[in-house]
Design a protein around this motif. Structure first.
Motif, mmCIF file in Angstrom:
data_model
loop_
_atom_site.group_PDB
_atom_site.id
_atom_site.type_symbol
_atom_site.label_atom_id
_atom_site.label_comp_id
_atom_site.label_asym_id
_atom_site.label_seq_id
_atom_site.Cartn_x
_atom_site.Cartn_y
_atom_site.Cartn_z
ATOM 1 N N ASP A 554 0.818 -1.216 0.000
ATOM 2 C CA ASP A 554 0.000 0.000 0.000
ATOM 3 C C ASP A 554 0.848 1.261 0.000
ATOM 4 N N ILE A 555 2.104 1.140 0.426
ATOM 5 C CA ILE A 555 2.962 2.323 0.511
ATOM 6 C C ILE A 555 3.200 2.926 -0.869
ATOM 7 N N THR A 556 3.164 2.111 -1.903
ATOM 8 C CA THR A 556 3.389 2.639 -3.257
ATOM 9 C C THR A 556 2.306 3.636 -3.660
ATOM 10 N N GLN A 557 1.163 3.590 -2.997
ATOM 11 C CA GLN A 557 0.068 4.501 -3.333
ATOM 12 C C GLN A 557 0.381 5.953 -2.971
ATOM 13 N N ILE A 558 1.341 6.173 -2.076
ATOM 14 C CA ILE A 558 1.667 7.549 -1.688
ATOM 15 C C ILE A 558 2.935 8.039 -2.392
ATOM 16 N N GLY A 559 3.427 7.249 -3.343
ATOM 17 C CA GLY A 559 4.562 7.687 -4.143
ATOM 18 C C GLY A 559 5.876 7.070 -3.715
ATOM 19 N N LYS A 560 6.941 7.571 -4.321
ATOM 20 C CA LYS A 560 8.280 7.085 -4.002
ATOM 21 C C LYS A 560 8.841 7.821 -2.785
ATOM 22 N N LEU A 561 9.645 7.110 -2.038
ATOM 23 C CA LEU A 561 10.291 7.706 -0.871
ATOM 24 C C LEU A 561 11.343 8.708 -1.331
ATOM 25 N N GLU A 562 11.178 9.965 -0.925
ATOM 26 C CA GLU A 562 12.122 11.012 -1.335
ATOM 27 C C GLU A 562 13.205 11.266 -0.301
ATOM 28 N N GLY A 563 12.908 10.999 0.960
ATOM 29 C CA GLY A 563 13.919 11.224 1.990
ATOM 30 C C GLY A 563 13.302 11.485 3.348
ATOM 31 N N ILE A 564 14.188 11.739 4.313
ATOM 32 C CA ILE A 564 13.773 12.032 5.684
ATOM 33 C C ILE A 564 13.765 13.546 5.879
ATOM 34 N N VAL A 565 12.702 14.062 6.509
ATOM 35 C CA VAL A 565 12.555 15.511 6.681
ATOM 36 C C VAL A 565 12.358 15.855 8.157
ATOM 37 N N ASN A 566 12.462 17.142 8.450
ATOM 38 C CA ASN A 566 12.334 17.643 9.813
ATOM 39 C C ASN A 566 10.865 17.939 10.123
ATOM 40 N N PRO A 567 10.277 17.293 11.135
ATOM 41 C CA PRO A 567 8.848 17.517 11.436
ATOM 42 C C PRO A 567 8.530 18.957 11.823
ATOM 43 N N PHE A 568 9.496 19.673 12.390
ATOM 44 C CA PHE A 568 9.244 21.057 12.784
ATOM 45 C C PHE A 568 8.996 21.951 11.571
ATOM 46 N N ASN A 569 9.552 21.567 10.422
ATOM 47 C CA ASN A 569 9.344 22.360 9.208
ATOM 48 C C ASN A 569 7.917 22.256 8.687
ATOM 49 N N TYR A 570 7.175 21.284 9.209
ATOM 50 C CA TYR A 570 5.809 21.064 8.723
ATOM 51 C C TYR A 570 4.771 21.223 9.832
ATOM 52 N N GLY A 571 5.196 21.790 10.954
ATOM 53 C CA GLY A 571 4.253 22.094 12.030
ATOM 54 C C GLY A 571 3.677 20.887 12.732
ATOM 55 N N LEU A 572 4.399 19.773 12.715
ATOM 56 C CA LEU A 572 3.908 18.574 13.396
ATOM 57 C C LEU A 572 4.341 18.627 14.855
ATOM 58 N N LYS A 573 3.376 18.791 15.735
ATOM 59 C CA LYS A 573 3.665 18.975 17.152
ATOM 60 C C LYS A 573 3.215 17.777 17.972
ATOM 61 N N VAL A 574 3.846 17.645 19.127
ATOM 62 C CA VAL A 574 3.494 16.587 20.069
ATOM 63 C C VAL A 574 2.451 17.134 21.037
ATOM 64 N N LEU A 575 1.484 16.308 21.375
ATOM 65 C CA LEU A 575 0.427 16.715 22.292
ATOM 66 C C LEU A 575 0.984 17.022 23.674
ATOM 67 N N LYS A 576 0.590 18.171 24.239
ATOM 68 C CA LYS A 576 0.882 18.504 25.628
ATOM 69 C C LYS A 576 -0.443 18.802 26.297
ATOM 70 N N VAL A 577 -0.888 17.904 27.174
ATOM 71 C CA VAL A 577 -2.194 18.105 27.809
ATOM 72 C C VAL A 577 -2.077 19.117 28.938
#
Length: 577
Positions: A554-577
């Motif tokens: 199923d992974i092929t459905q999202i395209g080819k792997l381009e590389g590893i990226v920094n989550p902070f560059n995409y606003g992906l945050k960890v939950l802080k309750v």
């Protein structure tokens, strides 16, 4: 209000309202190094009689209940996603301890008849309960460091503030606070100087409670504070229903435009953030406990060996329970303070590699303890000259920080704790390099043990994979190249071992696919390629988070792997309750 409501114990009513949600009750004592978890077994709303059940296998449980009373924090997680935190704290509650069997205890408590607490100095302390809130800003160093928090109680003498545990490293007992600013929902504010009277861990979600005494109040400040305390008392009485003559909220607690915007933004952030898995929660608990250990070392002058060994044993248990889920969970530490994140991640990979070499290696436990401790000297150096470890440091601050190993060794010597030879080896030498370019003693080659050769590679790779002090992040491949090209600084055979264990796309990294999808790597195949990923974002719709786990073909459905990226560059945050 019905007659039955009028005869309810107000403290019991508050507790009942919080017990309807996911909750944790922690019994604490200033004389003990950690809190006990308790369950509410019985709660009589009329009489205020409450029974807590506690499992405890250690010694000295009576010390939690000195003078026939108990202190506890109750935390509830509310809202649609159970991530909105509400708390209630009570101290000096009359209690009797009964032992049921060797490890089971029943604690019979008599809750107070009023939610308002009479302080030693004669003032009345108003708890912020049932949704009452005000924001706090603590100016720790003049014009240099401000710590945000939430107001948990207020009196004319002072207040208790709930802050992030990570921010507590700059705060100590009897410390003068140049500025304490309280901002209420309607926009009204109060400013005063203060002094720290106590500081302790608060609950189980990574917070600390700071008790502050207001100082040097002018007449006008005292009058304003008196007004705010009265309005807070009125609001608490209204929310608990203890005064049926009150028909509406105090204007102080009706959100103004600014507060409404802040609340809306916070709600949107909560919607975006993902919930933690039990494994992630376990890893995060270790990170929090490490910060609690620091607090005890700084403010109570004791070395909390029980807490720290529990952290070690927890990490090892989690690794052995589900290694791949554990490696994935380590990525959730990315927003913890660098000294915490680095210590826990390095210790975890050290244990993973040592156990893969020999599952029965007797030095693993002490090596792990050294790994958790080897960065603890850094927060001990926080001062007005080095107000934060989060900022890009100038040369003078970097020089101060380079003394963290000596600072920690000095601290444990003062506390009278002697590490084992293996633990001391890691504490003293984890930052050394084979070519003598490390610190603090510039040891080289044969002066460094096999254990240090291993941990030094783990440390440098971890450092390169994360942004620190203005240094950019590197992909795993680039990190490996940098370490390999570092001449004789690192053991190349250990680097090869590391690459074979974790690959070019390590579990827990964020991968970008050509179909404009971002996905966390959850598992890799024998060739080191991701074969299970957690999709979290479609970059065509950057404001929307998604959550979908896919595997194999199923992974092929999202395209080819381009590389590893920094989550902070995409606003992906960890939950802080």
């Amino acid at each position: 209000m019905t007659s039955s409501d009028q005869h309810q114990n107000p403290s019991a009513s508050i507790i009942r309202s919080l017990l309807k949600h996911t909750n944790e009750l922690s019994v604490y004592s200033k004389d003990m190094p950690y809190a006990l978890t308790a369950e509410v077994a019985e709660l009589n709303l009329s009489t205020g009689h409450m029974v807590l059940e506690i499992e405890y296998a250690g010694l000295g449980i009576e010390r939690y209940f000195a003078h026939g009373s108990v202190n506890f924090d109750l935390e509830a997680l509310k809202g649609a996603h159970a991530i909105e935190r509400e708390t209630y704290s009570l101290s000096n509650v009359s209690a009797k301890l009964h032992k049921s069997d060797s490890t089971h205890y029943r604690l019979e408590c008599q809750l107070p008849e009023s939610v308002f607490v009479q302080e030693n100095r004669g003032a009345v302390r108003i708890p912020f309960i049932m949704g009452m809130q005000a924001r706090v800003s603590l100016e720790i160093y003049s014009n240099n460091l401000n710590v945000p928090g939430r107001l948990r109680n207020l009196s004319i003498g002072g207040c208790m503030v709930d802050i992030d545990l990570a921010d507590s490293i700059a705060i100590g007992l009897d410390q003068s606070i140049p500025g304490v600013t309280l901002e209420f929902p309607n926009g009204d504010s109060f400013f005063a100087e203060g002094n720290v009277r106590h500081i302790r861990p608060f609950g189980n979600h990574g917070y600390a409670a700071v008790g502050i005494q207001f100082t040097s109040l002018s007449t006008s400040q005292a009058e304003t504070l008196f007004q705010f305390v009265n309005e807070s008392e009125r609001e608490a009485a209204y929310r608990t229903g203890t005064n049926d003559k009150l028909a509406y909220h105090s204007s102080l607690f009706i959100p103004g435009l600014k507060e409404k915007k802040i609340l809306q933004r916070e709600a949107q952030e909560r919607e975006k953030q993902a919930r933690q898995s039990p494994m992630q929660r376990g890893v995060m608990d270790v990170a929090h406990q490490l910060q609690v250990a620091l607090m005890y070392m700084k403010n109570r002058n004791l070395f909390p060996s029980e807490i720290l060994y529990d952290c070690v044993d927890t990490l090892r248990y989690l690794i052995e329970q589900d290694r791949k889920a554990f490696l994935f969970a380590l990525a959730s530490l990315r927003e913890e303070p660098d000294w915490v994140r680095h210590a826990v991640q390095v210790t975890s990979l050290l244990a993973d590699l040592l156990l893969s070499r020999d599952p029965h290696d007797p030095q693993v436990r002490e090596a792990m303890l050294g790994g958790l401790l080897h960065t603890l000297g850094k927060p001990l150096l926080v001062s007005e000259q080095l107000p934060s470890l989060k900022v890009n440091m100038n040369p003078a601050q970097k020089l101060i920080l380079s003394g963290h190993v000596e600072e920690f060794l000095k601290k444990i010597n003062t506390l009278g704790w002697e590490p084992s030879p293996t633990c001391r080896d890691v504490i003293e030498n984890a930052n050394e390099r084979l070519d003598g370019s490390g610190y603090p003693a510039s040891r080289r080659g044969n002066q460094l043990s096999k254990l240090i050769r291993l941990i030094s590679v783990i440390k440098i790779v971890n450092k390169l994979l994360h942004s620190r002090n203005g240094e950019p992040t590197h992909s795993p491949l680039n990190a490996y190249r940098i370490v390999s090209n570092a001449d004789a600084a690192y053991d190349k055979t250990v680097l090869v071992e590391y690459i074979q264990a974790y690959g070019l796309y390590p579990i827990g990294c964020l991968a970008k696919y050509s179909g404009n999808f971002l996905a966390w790597v959850m598992d890799i195949d024998a060739r080191g390629m991701p074969n299970q990923v957690h999709i979290v974002k479609n970059l065509r719709f950057p404001e929307t988070n998604i959550s979908s786990v896919i595997s194999q073909g199923d992974i092929t459905q999202i395209g080819k792997l381009e590389g590893i990226v920094n989550p902070f560059n995409y606003g992906l945050k960890v939950l802080k309750v």
